[in-house]
Write a protein that holds these residues in place. Structure first.
Motif, PDB file in Angstrom:
ATOM      1  N   ASP A  14       0.694  -1.147  -0.254  1.00  0.00           N
ATOM      2  CA  ASP A  14      -0.019   0.273  -0.170  1.00  0.00           C
ATOM      3  C   ASP A  14       0.606   1.175  -0.046  1.00  0.00           C
ATOM      4  OD1 ASP A  14      -2.509  -1.416  -0.175  1.00  0.00           O
ATOM      5  OD2 ASP A  14      -2.977  -1.740   2.480  1.00  0.00           O
ATOM      6  N   LEU A  15       1.953   1.170   0.662  1.00  0.00           N
ATOM      7  CA  LEU A  15       2.874   2.154   0.436  1.00  0.00           C
ATOM      8  C   LEU A  15       3.531   2.316  -0.247  1.00  0.00           C
ATOM      9  CD1 LEU A  15       4.377   1.667   4.337  1.00  0.00           C
ATOM     10  CD2 LEU A  15       2.808   3.707   3.677  1.00  0.00           C
ATOM     11  N   LEU A  16       4.149   0.984  -1.284  1.00  0.00           N
ATOM     12  CA  LEU A  16       4.646   1.705  -2.454  1.00  0.00           C
ATOM     13  C   LEU A  16       3.887   2.178  -3.544  1.00  0.00           C
ATOM     14  CD1 LEU A  16       6.502  -1.400  -2.447  1.00  0.00           C
ATOM     15  CD2 LEU A  16       7.816   0.540  -2.921  1.00  0.00           C
ATOM     16  N   ASP A  17       2.238   1.160  -3.980  1.00  0.00           N
ATOM     17  CA  ASP A  17       1.245   1.892  -3.619  1.00  0.00           C
ATOM     18  C   ASP A  17       1.705   3.550  -4.294  1.00  0.00           C
ATOM     19  OD1 ASP A  17       0.647  -0.384  -5.548  1.00  0.00           O
ATOM     20  OD2 ASP A  17      -0.608  -0.707  -3.891  1.00  0.00           O
ATOM     21  N   ALA A  18       1.197   4.243  -3.115  1.00  0.00           N
ATOM     22  CA  ALA A  18       0.530   5.756  -2.970  1.00  0.00           C
ATOM     23  C   ALA A  18       2.405   5.747  -3.422  1.00  0.00           C
ATOM     24  CB  ALA A  18       1.093   5.862  -1.178  1.00  0.00           C
ATOM     25  N   ALA A  19       3.818   5.454  -2.953  1.00  0.00           N
ATOM     26  CA  ALA A  19       4.931   6.291  -3.712  1.00  0.00           C
ATOM     27  C   ALA A  19       5.258   6.258  -5.108  1.00  0.00           C
ATOM     28  CB  ALA A  19       6.259   5.126  -3.024  1.00  0.00           C
ATOM     29  N   GLU A  20       4.659   4.626  -5.863  1.00  0.00           N
ATOM     30  CA  GLU A  20       3.934   5.515  -7.051  1.00  0.00           C
ATOM     31  C   GLU A  20       3.091   6.279  -7.713  1.00  0.00           C
ATOM     32  OE1 GLU A  20       2.110   1.670  -9.637  1.00  0.00           O
ATOM     33  OE2 GLU A  20       4.478   0.937  -9.015  1.00  0.00           O
ATOM     34  N   ARG A  21       1.933   7.153  -6.857  1.00  0.00           N
ATOM     35  CA  ARG A  21       1.335   7.852  -7.719  1.00  0.00           C
ATOM     36  C   ARG A  21       2.289   9.085  -7.138  1.00  0.00           C
ATOM     37  NH1 ARG A  21      -2.267   4.620  -4.569  1.00  0.00           N
ATOM     38  NH2 ARG A  21      -2.258   5.999  -2.528  1.00  0.00           N
ATOM     39  N   LEU A  22       2.642   8.626  -6.492  1.00  0.00           N
ATOM     40  CA  LEU A  22       4.032  10.261  -6.190  1.00  0.00           C
ATOM     41  C   LEU A  22       4.513  10.627  -7.738  1.00  0.00           C
ATOM     42  CD1 LEU A  22       4.286  10.031  -2.892  1.00  0.00           C
ATOM     43  CD2 LEU A  22       2.674  11.941  -3.972  1.00  0.00           C
ATOM     44  N   VAL A  23       4.782   9.111  -7.440  1.00  0.00           N
ATOM     45  CA  VAL A  23       6.611   9.576  -8.688  1.00  0.00           C
ATOM     46  C   VAL A  23       5.518   9.799 -10.060  1.00  0.00           C
ATOM     47  CG1 VAL A  23       7.569   8.705 -10.026  1.00  0.00           C
ATOM     48  CG2 VAL A  23       7.822   8.421  -7.498  1.00  0.00           C
ATOM     49  N   THR A  24       4.405   9.252 -10.386  1.00  0.00           N
ATOM     50  CA  THR A  24       4.241   9.604 -12.178  1.00  0.00           C
ATOM     51  C   THR A  24       3.186  10.525 -11.867  1.00  0.00           C
ATOM     52  OG1 THR A  24       2.184   7.682 -10.703  1.00  0.00           O
ATOM     53  CG2 THR A  24       4.203   7.079 -11.459  1.00  0.00           C
ATOM     54  N   SER A  25       3.158  11.457 -10.866  1.00  0.00           N
ATOM     55  CA  SER A  25       2.159  12.393 -11.027  1.00  0.00           C
ATOM     56  C   SER A  25       2.461  13.770 -11.817  1.00  0.00           C
ATOM     57  CB  SER A  25       1.637  12.773  -9.327  1.00  0.00           C
ATOM     58  OG  SER A  25       3.124  13.781  -8.931  1.00  0.00           O
ATOM     59  N   ASP A  55      16.379   5.750  -0.095  1.00  0.00           N
ATOM     60  CA  ASP A  55      17.078   4.942  -1.234  1.00  0.00           C
ATOM     61  C   ASP A  55      16.574   2.968  -1.446  1.00  0.00           C
ATOM     62  OD1 ASP A  55      18.796   6.773  -2.546  1.00  0.00           O
ATOM     63  OD2 ASP A  55      20.405   6.185  -0.711  1.00  0.00           O
ATOM     64  N   ASP A  56      16.079   3.249  -0.230  1.00  0.00           N
ATOM     65  CA  ASP A  56      15.772   1.079   0.281  1.00  0.00           C
ATOM     66  C   ASP A  56      13.977   1.797  -0.469  1.00  0.00           C
ATOM     67  OD1 ASP A  56      15.016  -1.203   1.133  1.00  0.00           O
ATOM     68  OD2 ASP A  56      13.864  -0.586   2.516  1.00  0.00           O
ATOM     69  N   LEU A  57      13.530   2.630  -1.019  1.00  0.00           N
ATOM     70  CA  LEU A  57      11.941   2.693  -1.182  1.00  0.00           C
ATOM     71  C   LEU A  57      11.736   2.526  -2.531  1.00  0.00           C
ATOM     72  CD1 LEU A  57       9.083   4.041  -0.983  1.00  0.00           C
ATOM     73  CD2 LEU A  57       9.692   6.029  -0.580  1.00  0.00           C
ATOM     74  N   ALA A  58      13.025   3.830  -2.855  1.00  0.00           N
ATOM     75  CA  ALA A  58      13.442   4.582  -4.464  1.00  0.00           C
ATOM     76  C   ALA A  58      13.729   2.481  -4.772  1.00  0.00           C
ATOM     77  CB  ALA A  58      14.758   4.742  -4.792  1.00  0.00           C
ATOM     78  N   ALA A  59      14.307   1.326  -3.884  1.00  0.00           N
ATOM     79  CA  ALA A  59      15.096   0.538  -5.430  1.00  0.00           C
ATOM     80  C   ALA A  59      13.882  -0.995  -4.520  1.00  0.00           C
ATOM     81  CB  ALA A  59      15.781   0.254  -3.703  1.00  0.00           C
ATOM     82  N   ARG A  60      13.287  -0.237  -4.025  1.00  0.00           N
ATOM     83  CA  ARG A  60      12.106  -1.751  -3.940  1.00  0.00           C
ATOM     84  C   ARG A  60      10.632  -1.267  -4.594  1.00  0.00           C
ATOM     85  NH1 ARG A  60      12.206  -4.866   0.539  1.00  0.00           N
ATOM     86  NH2 ARG A  60      13.165  -4.720   2.115  1.00  0.00           N
ATOM     87  N   LEU A  61      10.547   0.259  -5.403  1.00  0.00           N
ATOM     88  CA  LEU A  61      10.027   0.541  -6.231  1.00  0.00           C
ATOM     89  C   LEU A  61      10.016   0.000  -7.511  1.00  0.00           C
ATOM     90  CD1 LEU A  61       8.290   4.382  -5.562  1.00  0.00           C
ATOM     91  CD2 LEU A  61       7.202   2.684  -5.856  1.00  0.00           C
ATOM     92  N   TRP A  62      11.794   0.561  -7.721  1.00  0.00           N
ATOM     93  CA  TRP A  62      12.489   0.305  -9.581  1.00  0.00           C
ATOM     94  C   TRP A  62      12.161  -1.605  -8.843  1.00  0.00           C
ATOM     95  CZ3 TRP A  62      13.232   2.597 -13.468  1.00  0.00           C
ATOM     96  CH2 TRP A  62      13.519   3.618 -13.144  1.00  0.00           C
ATOM     97  N   LEU A  63      12.323  -2.073  -8.234  1.00  0.00           N
ATOM     98  CA  LEU A  63      12.050  -3.909  -7.894  1.00  0.00           C
ATOM     99  C   LEU A  63      11.206  -4.297  -8.483  1.00  0.00           C
ATOM    100  CD1 LEU A  63      14.651  -4.776  -5.578  1.00  0.00           C
ATOM    101  CD2 LEU A  63      15.121  -5.582  -7.865  1.00  0.00           C
ATOM    102  N   ARG A  64       9.891  -3.059  -7.688  1.00  0.00           N
ATOM    103  CA  ARG A  64       8.308  -3.862  -8.034  1.00  0.00           C
ATOM    104  C   ARG A  64       7.920  -3.381  -9.673  1.00  0.00           C
ATOM    105  NH1 ARG A  64       3.083  -1.872  -5.136  1.00  0.00           N
ATOM    106  NH2 ARG A  64       3.150   0.026  -6.158  1.00  0.00           N
ATOM    107  N   ALA A  65       8.444  -2.081 -10.478  1.00  0.00           N
ATOM    108  CA  ALA A  65       8.114  -2.177 -11.274  1.00  0.00           C
ATOM    109  C   ALA A  65       8.437  -3.121 -12.320  1.00  0.00           C
ATOM    110  CB  ALA A  65       8.859  -0.989 -11.898  1.00  0.00           C
ATOM    111  N   ALA A  66      10.293  -3.743 -12.215  1.00  0.00           N
ATOM    112  CA  ALA A  66      10.850  -4.584 -13.055  1.00  0.00           C
ATOM    113  C   ALA A  66      10.271  -5.664 -13.331  1.00  0.00           C
ATOM    114  CB  ALA A  66      12.331  -4.647 -12.133  1.00  0.00           C
ATOM    115  N   ALA A  67       9.347  -6.122 -12.157  1.00  0.00           N
ATOM    116  CA  ALA A  67       9.406  -8.101 -11.557  1.00  0.00           C
ATOM    117  C   ALA A  67       7.405  -7.752 -12.739  1.00  0.00           C
ATOM    118  CB  ALA A  67       8.820  -7.754 -10.439  1.00  0.00           C
TER     119      ALA A  67
END
Length: 104
Positions: A14-25, A55-67
């Motif tokens: 859920d936190l990654l979803d919110a972070a993704e919305r922030l980045v893609t806004s 950095d951990d948050l950003a890495a997890r966002l990238w890993l999820r997008a790559a998956a």
């Protein structure tokens, strides 16, 4: 005496979803841990409990997008393979291996 880790109160996805919305806004610099806490409706401490750092948050966002991308590519490959379309062969216009080395 061993310390028992505190349970995570918020789902990391859920936190990654919110972070993704922030980045893609549109504001790529808008992703801050405080901004994420506000967007997700959680405390700053909850963000640090789920992620060690930005950095951990950003890495997890990238890993999820790559998956996700890997899953999309695998599905497309499976669809293509199941369609029975033959694989492309070497084009007649393509230079042969002997032409590229000059040896026949």
């Amino acid at each position: 005496m061993w310390a028992v880790p505190r349970p995570r109160l918020h789902d990391r996805d859920d936190l990654l979803d919110a972070a993704e919305r922030l980045v893609t806004s549109g504001d790529v610099h808008g992703l801050t841990l405080r901004g994420l806490a506000g967007a997700a409706g959680v405390s700053n401490g909850s963000i640090y409990h789920a992620f060690f750092s930005k950095d951990d948050l950003a890495a997890r966002l990238w890993l999820r997008a790559a998956a996700r991308l890997g899953a999309i590519r695998a599905e497309a490959l499976d669809t293509f393979t199941a369609s029975g379309v033959p694989e492309p062969t070497e084009s007649a216009d393509a230079p042969s291996s002997s032409a590229s080395t000059g040896v026949e």
